[in-house]
Write an enzyme that holds these catalytic residues in place. Structure first.
Site, PDB file in Angstrom:
ATOM      1  N   LYS A 265       0.826  -1.198   0.000  1.00 29.59           N
ATOM      2  CA  LYS A 265       0.000   0.000   0.000  1.00 29.59           C
ATOM      3  C   LYS A 265       0.868   1.259   0.000  1.00 29.59           C
ATOM      4  CE  LYS A 265      -3.853   2.065   2.646  1.00 29.59           C
ATOM      5  NZ  LYS A 265      -4.748   1.865   3.798  1.00 29.59           N
TER       6      LYS A 265
ATOM      7  N   SER B  74      -9.383   2.847   2.956  1.00 32.38           N
ATOM      8  CA  SER B  74      -8.370   3.450   2.109  1.00 32.38           C
ATOM      9  C   SER B  74      -7.516   2.436   1.350  1.00 32.38           C
ATOM     10  CB  SER B  74      -7.475   4.356   2.957  1.00 32.38           C
ATOM     11  OG  SER B  74      -6.754   3.621   3.923  1.00 32.38           O
TER      12      SER B  74
ATOM     13  N   SER C 220     -10.174   0.499   7.084  1.00 34.31           N
ATOM     14  CA  SER C 220      -9.560   0.563   5.754  1.00 34.31           C
ATOM     15  C   SER C 220      -9.050  -0.758   5.210  1.00 34.31           C
ATOM     16  CB  SER C 220      -8.413   1.581   5.759  1.00 34.31           C
ATOM     17  OG  SER C 220      -8.917   2.887   5.877  1.00 34.31           O
TER      18      SER C 220
END
Length: 484
Positions: free
Chosen positions: A72, A148, A172
């Site tokens: 990520k 996210s 997230s």
């Protein structure tokens, strides 16, 4: 999505010498080149470096043996690679060092092949960073994969990779898992590595882990990443033994399970989300579990206000540091409006406000501890509905103008703007934040598809340190073919 071809499937090919790491990397890039233009999941790649690592590193004694992985692009730095956090301010930033979390991922035997899309600073439950564009859901590209960790979810759900790292500061990991049919575990606060830049991660609300296709990948990943760091402010005792081996004994505990269909913030819960839970309840009851409807006695609205106070203050501190580094004041043109509004609110949060907010977190944690005296697990929808459409506007133009001008608003008005800014989107995902603030582990499981073919997950929450309980109940659902 091919759920059979998880990370352990590919690790098995490597161990049996039916494939090489170089071949898996080349195959992953073939998929990325073909599929990523549809879903915009991957924002940076490192093909040649990854192939060089596959040739020069020894993966024989690692858990995953040279399997490719995407990481990520938010708080999971790899030295020499971009670290944008989806932000205009950091669009040209290169990470000077590797985070302890990614060091652990590499020690587990993964080869990092690139980075995934996130919203700016991870502030949203959708992924639509202005510098990268929106990530799209492999189940329907007109819908969001969530946020996210939306890019990570889209990459795994579309089979670009078998597994991707993610992080969870308010849902997230679990929100994208719900929206894209994946397994999404948020571990106990302090379970996985932190630092060296930031050790507190939104005061322990945020934690790094992964998105997977299967429970076994989640279990082995937890074996690889669980840690106790002497320097870390939040620590959880190591699980004795192996999550993976414990999972494979086949011994299943008959948990006392509470379920709740009520939104913690009194928002509307869709009939699909309710059906996802009730179908799970029926399955568990048929297997002999004790299941009872019960909602924890926690004021979810006040708890979310405390969450926003923390988020605002932490954002103020972060952007104050960036302003100092740039030698100038930051303006609304330096960031997206959501970030700007949180920043302006954060400037008004006093030390006393911050302390009171964290006190509410602790009170909620104490209440959940009491709740677990009667119930081992809490079952809820992961999300109150399926994924929103890419073009859905969560703020009106009038509200966006207020956000833009929030630097001239009063302290109370700035607080109200932040609540209104997130009000509709929070209504879609009201169930996940509580576990971040109490520090508990929670997992989203892919058990339901709407008539339109969009996934909705269910969430189980356990007492602190009891990820093995979550993996146990997840295995029950997987073994009874409840995964969709």
């Amino acid at each position: 999505m091919d759920r059979q071809k998880d990370a352990l499937y590919y690790a098995g090919l490597l161990k049996e010498k039916k494939a090489s790491s170089e071949e898996l990397i080349v195959d992953a890039f073939r998929k990325i080149e073909k599929v990523n233009p549809l879903y915009n999941a991957v924002v940076h790649t490192r093909r040649e470096k990854a192939l060089a690592e596959a040739k020069t590193r020894d993966y024989r004694d690692t858990l995953f043996g040279g399997v490719p992985i995407l990481i990520k692009d938010l708080g999971q730095d790899l030295a020499g690679e971009p670290a944008t956090s989806g932000s205009r301010l950091l669009k040209n930033h290169i990470a000077p060092r590797t985070s302890h979390f990614i060091e652990a991922v590499e020690r587990a035997g993964f080869i990092v092949i690139g980075q995934t899309n996130t919203p700016e600073f991870g502030f949203k439950n959708i992924t639509d960073a202005a510098i990268h564009g929106p990530a799209r859901n492999p189940f329907d590209k007109d819908h969001s994969p969530g946020g996210s960790s939306g890019g990570a979810a889209a990459a795994v759900a579309s089979d670009m990779v078998a597994i991707a790292t993610a992080s969870d500061g308010g849902g997230s990991i679990r929100i994208p898992a719900s929206f894209t049919g994946l397994v999404g575990l948020k571990p106990t606060r302090g379970r996985t590595p932190v630092g060296p830049g930031s050790y507190r991660g939104w005061q322990g609300a945020s934690i790094s882990f992964a998105l997977t296709k299967t429970v076994r990948d989640t279990a082995l990943m937890l074996d690889a990443l669980q840690t106790v760091q002497a320097a870390a402010p939040f620590q959880t005792p190591l699980f004795s033994g192996s999550y993976f081996r414990n999972l494979n004994t086949g011994n299943r505990r008959k948990f006392r399970i509470a379920y709740s269909l009520e939104s913690p913030v009194k928002s509307v819960v869709s009939e699909d989300a309710k059906r996802a839970v009730m179908q799970t309840v029926s399955c568990l009851e048929s297997l002999g579990y004790q299941v009872e409807e019960k909602t924890p006695d926690i004021d979810g609205i006040h708890l979310m206000e405390a969450y926003y106070a923390m988020n605002g203050a932490e954002t103020d501190a972060m952007l104050r540091g960036m302003a100092k580094g740039q030698g100038r004041d930051l303006t609304v043109d330096d960031m997206e409006l959501v970030s700007w509004a949180i920043y302006q609110y954060g400037k008004t949060v006093s030390g006393g406000d911050y302390s009171l907010a964290l006190g509410l977190w602790d009170q909620a944690a104490a209440e959940m501890d009491r709740f677990h005296d009667s119930y081992d697990l809490l079952l809820q929808p992961t999300t109150a509905d399926a994924a929103p459409r890419i073009n859905h506007a969560f703020q009106s133009e009038e509200l966006r103008e207020r956000m833009r001008r929030s630097d001239s608003a009063t302290a109370e008005e700035r607080k109200e703007i932040v609540w209104k800014m997130f009000e509709e989107s929070l209504g879609v995902t009201p169930f996940t934040q509580q576990a971040n603030l109490t520090g508990q582990p929670a997992i989203s499981l892919p058990v339901y598809l709407t008539a339109a073919g969009l996934p909705i997950g269910v969430q189980f929450t356990a007492p602190k340190g009891k990820e093995d309980w979550l993996l146990d109940i997840a295995a029950v659902m997987e073994e009874n073919e409840r995964f969709q």
